[in-house]
Design a protein around this motif. Sequence first.
Motif, PDB file in Angstrom:
ATOM      1  N   SER A   3      32.817  14.469  39.295  1.00  0.00           N
ATOM      2  CA  SER A   3      31.911  15.613  39.227  1.00  0.00           C
ATOM      3  C   SER A   3      31.774  16.089  37.796  1.00  0.00           C
ATOM      4  O   SER A   3      32.717  16.059  37.021  1.00  0.00           O
ATOM      5  CB  SER A   3      32.442  16.752  40.090  1.00  0.00           C
ATOM      6  N   THR A   4      30.568  16.532  37.417  1.00  0.00           N
ATOM      7  CA  THR A   4      30.353  17.108  36.096  1.00  0.00           C
ATOM      8  C   THR A   4      29.984  18.586  36.210  1.00  0.00           C
ATOM      9  O   THR A   4      29.490  19.177  35.262  1.00  0.00           O
ATOM     10  CB  THR A   4      29.239  16.360  35.351  1.00  0.00           C
ATOM     11  N   LEU A   5      30.202  19.184  37.375  1.00  0.00           N
ATOM     12  CA  LEU A   5      29.907  20.599  37.566  1.00  0.00           C
ATOM     13  C   LEU A   5      31.041  21.453  37.003  1.00  0.00           C
ATOM     14  O   LEU A   5      32.208  21.072  37.045  1.00  0.00           O
ATOM     15  CB  LEU A   5      29.706  20.892  39.054  1.00  0.00           C
ATOM     16  N   ASP A   6      30.687  22.607  36.472  1.00  0.00           N
ATOM     17  CA  ASP A   6      31.679  23.498  35.869  1.00  0.00           C
ATOM     18  C   ASP A   6      32.361  24.363  36.928  1.00  0.00           C
ATOM     19  O   ASP A   6      31.731  24.801  37.888  1.00  0.00           O
ATOM     20  CB  ASP A   6      31.011  24.430  34.843  1.00  0.00           C
ATOM     21  N   HIS A   7      33.650  24.610  36.706  1.00  0.00           N
ATOM     22  CA  HIS A   7      34.408  25.546  37.535  1.00  0.00           C
ATOM     23  C   HIS A   7      35.286  26.367  36.613  1.00  0.00           C
ATOM     24  O   HIS A   7      35.820  25.842  35.635  1.00  0.00           O
ATOM     25  CB  HIS A   7      35.284  24.819  38.560  1.00  0.00           C
ATOM     26  N   ASP A   8      35.458  27.639  36.935  1.00  0.00           N
ATOM     27  CA  ASP A   8      36.374  28.453  36.128  1.00  0.00           C
ATOM     28  C   ASP A   8      37.732  28.566  36.809  1.00  0.00           C
ATOM     29  O   ASP A   8      38.511  29.471  36.520  1.00  0.00           O
ATOM     30  CB  ASP A   8      35.783  29.832  35.836  1.00  0.00           C
ATOM     31  N   PHE A   9      38.015  27.636  37.733  1.00  0.00           N
ATOM     32  CA  PHE A   9      39.315  27.559  38.394  1.00  0.00           C
ATOM     33  C   PHE A   9      39.677  26.083  38.525  1.00  0.00           C
ATOM     34  O   PHE A   9      38.884  25.201  38.213  1.00  0.00           O
ATOM     35  CB  PHE A   9      39.278  28.234  39.776  1.00  0.00           C
ATOM     36  N   ASN A  10      40.901  25.814  38.999  1.00  0.00           N
ATOM     37  CA  ASN A  10      41.369  24.444  39.183  1.00  0.00           C
ATOM     38  C   ASN A  10      41.330  24.057  40.661  1.00  0.00           C
ATOM     39  O   ASN A  10      41.540  24.905  41.536  1.00  0.00           O
ATOM     40  CB  ASN A  10      42.801  24.285  38.672  1.00  0.00           C
ATOM     41  N   ILE A  11      41.090  22.778  40.935  1.00  0.00           N
ATOM     42  CA  ILE A  11      41.037  22.255  42.302  1.00  0.00           C
ATOM     43  C   ILE A  11      42.033  21.102  42.411  1.00  0.00           C
ATOM     44  O   ILE A  11      42.116  20.257  41.508  1.00  0.00           O
ATOM     45  CB  ILE A  11      39.627  21.740  42.645  1.00  0.00           C
ATOM     46  N   TYR A  12      42.759  21.044  43.528  1.00  0.00           N
ATOM     47  CA  TYR A  12      43.762  19.999  43.711  1.00  0.00           C
ATOM     48  C   TYR A  12      43.680  19.422  45.134  1.00  0.00           C
ATOM     49  O   TYR A  12      43.607  20.176  46.103  1.00  0.00           O
ATOM     50  CB  TYR A  12      45.180  20.539  43.515  1.00  0.00           C
ATOM     51  N   ALA A  13      43.705  18.103  45.229  1.00  0.00           N
ATOM     52  CA  ALA A  13      43.885  17.423  46.510  1.00  0.00           C
ATOM     53  C   ALA A  13      45.313  16.881  46.506  1.00  0.00           C
ATOM     54  O   ALA A  13      45.655  16.029  45.669  1.00  0.00           O
ATOM     55  CB  ALA A  13      42.875  16.293  46.675  1.00  0.00           C
ATOM     56  N   VAL A  14      46.147  17.369  47.412  1.00  0.00           N
ATOM     57  CA  VAL A  14      47.591  17.138  47.322  1.00  0.00           C
ATOM     58  C   VAL A  14      48.129  16.544  48.621  1.00  0.00           C
ATOM     59  O   VAL A  14      47.765  16.975  49.721  1.00  0.00           O
ATOM     60  CB  VAL A  14      48.323  18.473  47.029  1.00  0.00           C
ATOM     61  N   ILE A  15      49.008  15.558  48.470  1.00  0.00           N
ATOM     62  CA  ILE A  15      49.677  14.954  49.629  1.00  0.00           C
ATOM     63  C   ILE A  15      51.141  15.378  49.589  1.00  0.00           C
ATOM     64  O   ILE A  15      51.888  15.009  48.680  1.00  0.00           O
ATOM     65  CB  ILE A  15      49.551  13.419  49.604  1.00  0.00           C
ATOM     66  N   LYS A  16      51.537  16.170  50.577  1.00  0.00           N
ATOM     67  CA  LYS A  16      52.871  16.773  50.564  1.00  0.00           C
ATOM     68  C   LYS A  16      53.859  16.044  51.455  1.00  0.00           C
ATOM     69  O   LYS A  16      55.072  16.148  51.256  1.00  0.00           O
ATOM     70  CB  LYS A  16      52.774  18.237  51.013  1.00  0.00           C
TER      71      LYS A  16
END
Length: 256
Positions: free
Chosen positions: A158-171
């Motif tokens: 993605s090249t869209l801007d975000h002012d936060f962080n995103i995580y895909a996590v395997i626990k």
Amino acid sequence: MKKINFETIRKIVYILVLIIAVTVIITFSVRAIKDHLPRKKAKTAQIKVVDSEDEEETEDTTESIDYLTKLDDVYVFAVSSSAIKSDELSLPTTMGIEMSNAIGQSIPRYGSSQIINLLFVKNGQETSLFSSKAFIYKYQLKNSYYPRPESASIYSYSTLDHDFNIYAVIKNDTNNDKILDSKDNISLYVSDYDGNNLQELSPSIYYFTCTDNNVFVFSEYNEGKISFYEYDGNLKKVSLITTFEKELTEKRINLW
């Protein structure tokens, strides 16, 4: 002085033109064939789970801390490991359905090791993203861009801007195969750019894509139905879009 044999010159020119023409045709043909060949997929992102009581395996497990990037006034470091010990994970819960690997695989950033935590350092204060170890399968930090390798799908980043962080996590190793990968539950998290205010939006997502600045869509699957949600980071709100009855075949997590 020998007379110029125009017939010989004509033949030589003809042969040179023919060679150039054949070379051009072959070059364009090779490019056309290459463009239509299926591109090799990036290596599936995964990390092995080793038995904590197996001394040989645990001794071979290596960890490292590497500088990752800087977000405004925050320095970000990645904690990487070649494996995760079984007692460092939560107890596994077996899923009733096994999914295929996700489209748009993560790029291993540290050779044979994978990221198991992120550290954020701001004004000398250190913040760990997670209090325990987990496999950060994919992520996108605030206004971060990752170049798309030639082998990757055009839908994988993605090249869209975000002012936060995103995580895909395997626990957890939810299918008990001693590997953490996209066949396990993938939890979706967001946090502030400095790692604070970590929030779990979903314990198991099957689809994710960014749709606008600070906005993305994700889905969950339950009892033969798939529900799509939109998260608006400006409002910090999750809204249900719609629900379909659908049999799933693969996950699509469009993040790096």
